[in-house]
Scaffold this motif. Structure first.
Motif, short mmCIF file in Angstrom:
data_model
loop_
_atom_site.label_atom_id
_atom_site.label_comp_id
_atom_site.label_asym_id
_atom_site.label_seq_id
_atom_site.Cartn_x
_atom_site.Cartn_y
_atom_site.Cartn_z
N HIS A 41 -2.27 -11.34 33.21
CA HIS A 41 -1.90 -10.88 34.55
C HIS A 41 -0.72 -11.64 35.13
O HIS A 41 0.08 -11.07 35.89
CB HIS A 41 -3.11 -10.96 35.48
CG HIS A 41 -4.17 -9.96 35.16
ND1 HIS A 41 -5.32 -9.81 35.90
CD2 HIS A 41 -4.26 -9.04 34.17
CE1 HIS A 41 -6.07 -8.86 35.38
NE2 HIS A 41 -5.45 -8.38 34.32
N LYS A 42 -0.59 -12.93 34.82
CA LYS A 42 0.54 -13.68 35.37
C LYS A 42 1.86 -13.10 34.90
O LYS A 42 2.82 -12.96 35.67
CB LYS A 42 0.45 -15.16 34.96
CG LYS A 42 1.65 -15.97 35.43
CD LYS A 42 1.62 -17.39 34.93
CE LYS A 42 2.91 -18.12 35.27
NZ LYS A 42 2.91 -19.52 34.79
N ASP A 68 0.92 -16.51 47.33
CA ASP A 68 2.36 -16.57 47.07
C ASP A 68 2.59 -16.50 45.56
O ASP A 68 1.92 -17.20 44.78
CB ASP A 68 2.94 -17.89 47.58
CG ASP A 68 2.82 -18.03 49.09
OD1 ASP A 68 2.41 -17.05 49.76
OD2 ASP A 68 3.13 -19.13 49.60
N ILE A 69 3.53 -15.68 45.14
CA ILE A 69 3.85 -15.57 43.72
C ILE A 69 4.84 -16.66 43.34
O ILE A 69 5.89 -16.81 43.96
CB ILE A 69 4.45 -14.18 43.40
CG1 ILE A 69 3.43 -13.07 43.70
CG2 ILE A 69 4.91 -14.11 41.95
CD1 ILE A 69 3.99 -11.67 43.53
N ASN A 70 4.48 -17.43 42.31
CA ASN A 70 5.37 -18.47 41.82
C ASN A 70 5.07 -18.75 40.35
O ASN A 70 4.00 -18.38 39.85
CB ASN A 70 5.23 -19.75 42.66
CG ASN A 70 3.84 -20.34 42.56
OD1 ASN A 70 3.47 -20.93 41.54
ND2 ASN A 70 3.03 -20.20 43.62
N PRO A 71 5.99 -19.38 39.64
CA PRO A 71 5.81 -19.59 38.19
C PRO A 71 4.62 -20.47 37.83
O PRO A 71 4.20 -20.48 36.66
CB PRO A 71 7.13 -20.27 37.77
CG PRO A 71 8.11 -19.88 38.82
CD PRO A 71 7.32 -19.81 40.09
N ASP A 72 4.08 -21.21 38.79
CA ASP A 72 2.97 -22.13 38.50
C ASP A 72 1.59 -21.50 38.69
O ASP A 72 0.58 -22.14 38.44
CB ASP A 72 3.07 -23.38 39.37
CG ASP A 72 4.34 -24.18 39.10
OD1 ASP A 72 4.76 -24.22 37.93
OD2 ASP A 72 4.92 -24.73 40.06
N MET A 73 1.55 -20.25 39.16
CA MET A 73 0.25 -19.63 39.42
C MET A 73 -0.51 -19.38 38.11
O MET A 73 0.09 -19.19 37.05
CB MET A 73 0.43 -18.33 40.21
CG MET A 73 1.11 -17.21 39.47
SD MET A 73 1.64 -15.83 40.54
CE MET A 73 0.15 -15.46 41.45
N LYS A 74 -1.82 -19.42 38.19
CA LYS A 74 -2.67 -19.20 37.02
C LYS A 74 -3.54 -17.97 37.28
O LYS A 74 -4.24 -17.91 38.29
CB LYS A 74 -3.55 -20.42 36.74
CG LYS A 74 -2.75 -21.68 36.40
CD LYS A 74 -3.67 -22.83 36.06
CE LYS A 74 -2.88 -24.11 35.82
NZ LYS A 74 -1.92 -23.99 34.72
N LEU A 75 -3.48 -17.01 36.36
CA LEU A 75 -4.24 -15.78 36.50
C LEU A 75 -4.93 -15.42 35.19
O LEU A 75 -4.55 -15.89 34.12
CB LEU A 75 -3.32 -14.62 36.92
CG LEU A 75 -2.66 -14.72 38.30
CD1 LEU A 75 -1.72 -13.55 38.51
CD2 LEU A 75 -3.69 -14.79 39.42
#
Length: 318
Positions: free
Chosen positions: A298-299, A287-294
């Motif tokens: 890439h984020k 799921d794409i969300n502002p808290d994701m870490k890439l």
């Protein structure tokens, strides 16, 4: 419906399209403006080595800032020497790179515009990184990659699009792979082969890293390629520019062009089982969300896709 209503409806559609286009342009500009300072390639130990970067404070990153104490280590990994995808060392006989231009089939032009050459070496357009040489990158100057952002709407088993309980917006998912070298989750992209079309790189890398196409037989691969042919020919270019990558040096750096391939119905790529391959040790829909870490930048690219897809979302999706 009378003529006045028809004209009003048509005008409304045009205005909505203009607003969406304007929003996307503004978002792209904001991303470009945002990646003008690098953080991940400053300080600490250079990847796959024991070479320490020279400290670079925020106010000393720019080449225009005086930094008399700057004495970075020089490092070019021995493992890349002689590789077909790597440049020779600068100064070697017969190696006369054409900077800021197409050099045969190798593109040495930067998405960031003209970069400077000092003492025969290209300078990172963003500034100092605390280390000179090429590190583990193959090319002096820009190293071009292509990153596919493959997306779908998250759905319940009955096919209905799932909404976020907090904001009631549809949940967008993208494919990410777990990198073998750093263990970080990232887009399934890779380096552009000399002379290769950028969108073709994005499609190839997705199939190699997320579908493990390299180990498929021809009987398995042919129908898959046919299924993907139209899907991967209709990507939207999202971003092109500098990437804040751990591997960047003062003389070699990563740049990328990113494409969004959106499976609106979820019946093409969205319905296939993913298999990690090539440089990946894991692959999944997230799921794409502002808290994701890439990995790297890439984020920022994924969040741009998220905003674009939400802006284009129609409640007619099913």
């Amino acid at each position: 419906m009378n003529e006045i209503m028809r004209v009003g409806l048509f005008a409304g559609i045009q205005i909505r399209s203009f607003i969406i286009t304007t929003l996307c342009v503004l978002m792209i500009r904001s991303i470009v403006n945002m990646i003008t300072v690098h953080f991940k390639c400053r300080g600490g130990i250079y990847p796959r080595s024991n070479v320490e970067r020279f400290p670079v404070p925020d106010d000393k990153v720019s080449w225009s800032s005086e930094y008399k104490e700057y004495l970075p280590n020089n490092h070019t990994a021995s493992s890349i020497r002689g590789q077909p995808w790597a440049d020779p060392n600068i100064g070697e006989p017969g190696f006369n790179p054409q900077w800021n231009a197409m050099d045969g089939k190798v593109n040495r032009a930067s998405y960031m515009g003209q970069y400077s050459i000092k003492g025969g070496y290209p300078l990172n357009p963003i500034g100092r990184t605390g280390i000179t040489g090429r590190g583990v990158l193959g090319r002096w100057g820009p190293n071009h990659a292509a990153d596919p952002v493959v997306t779908r709407w998250k759905r319940f088993e009955n096919g209905e699009i799932e909404k976020d309980k907090l904001n009631n917006k549809p949940i967008l998912q993208c494919v990410v792979i777990k990198r073998r070298d750093t263990g970080e989750w990232a887009l399934p992209g890779g380096m552009v082969d000399p002379g290769e079309k950028l969108s073709a790189t994005a499609a190839r890398e997705f199939q190699e890293e997320a579908m493990n196409s390299l180990v498929m037989t021809d009987d398995q691969k042919v129908p898959l390629m046919e299924k993907f042919k139209k899907f991967f020919s209709e990507g939207d270019e999202i971003y092109q520019g500098y990437i804040d990558d751990h591997r960047n040096t003062d003389n070699a750096w990563m740049e990328s062009i990113a494409y969004n391939f959106h499976d609106n119905s979820g019946s093409t790529v969205g319905a296939l089982k993913l298999h990690a391959g090539d440089d990946a040790v894991g692959v999944q829909w997230v799921d794409i969300n502002p808290d994701m870490k890439l990995y790297a930048s890439h984020k920022e690219i994924v969040m741009l896709v998220y905003q674009k897809c939400l802006a284009n979302f129609s409640h007619g999706n099913n």
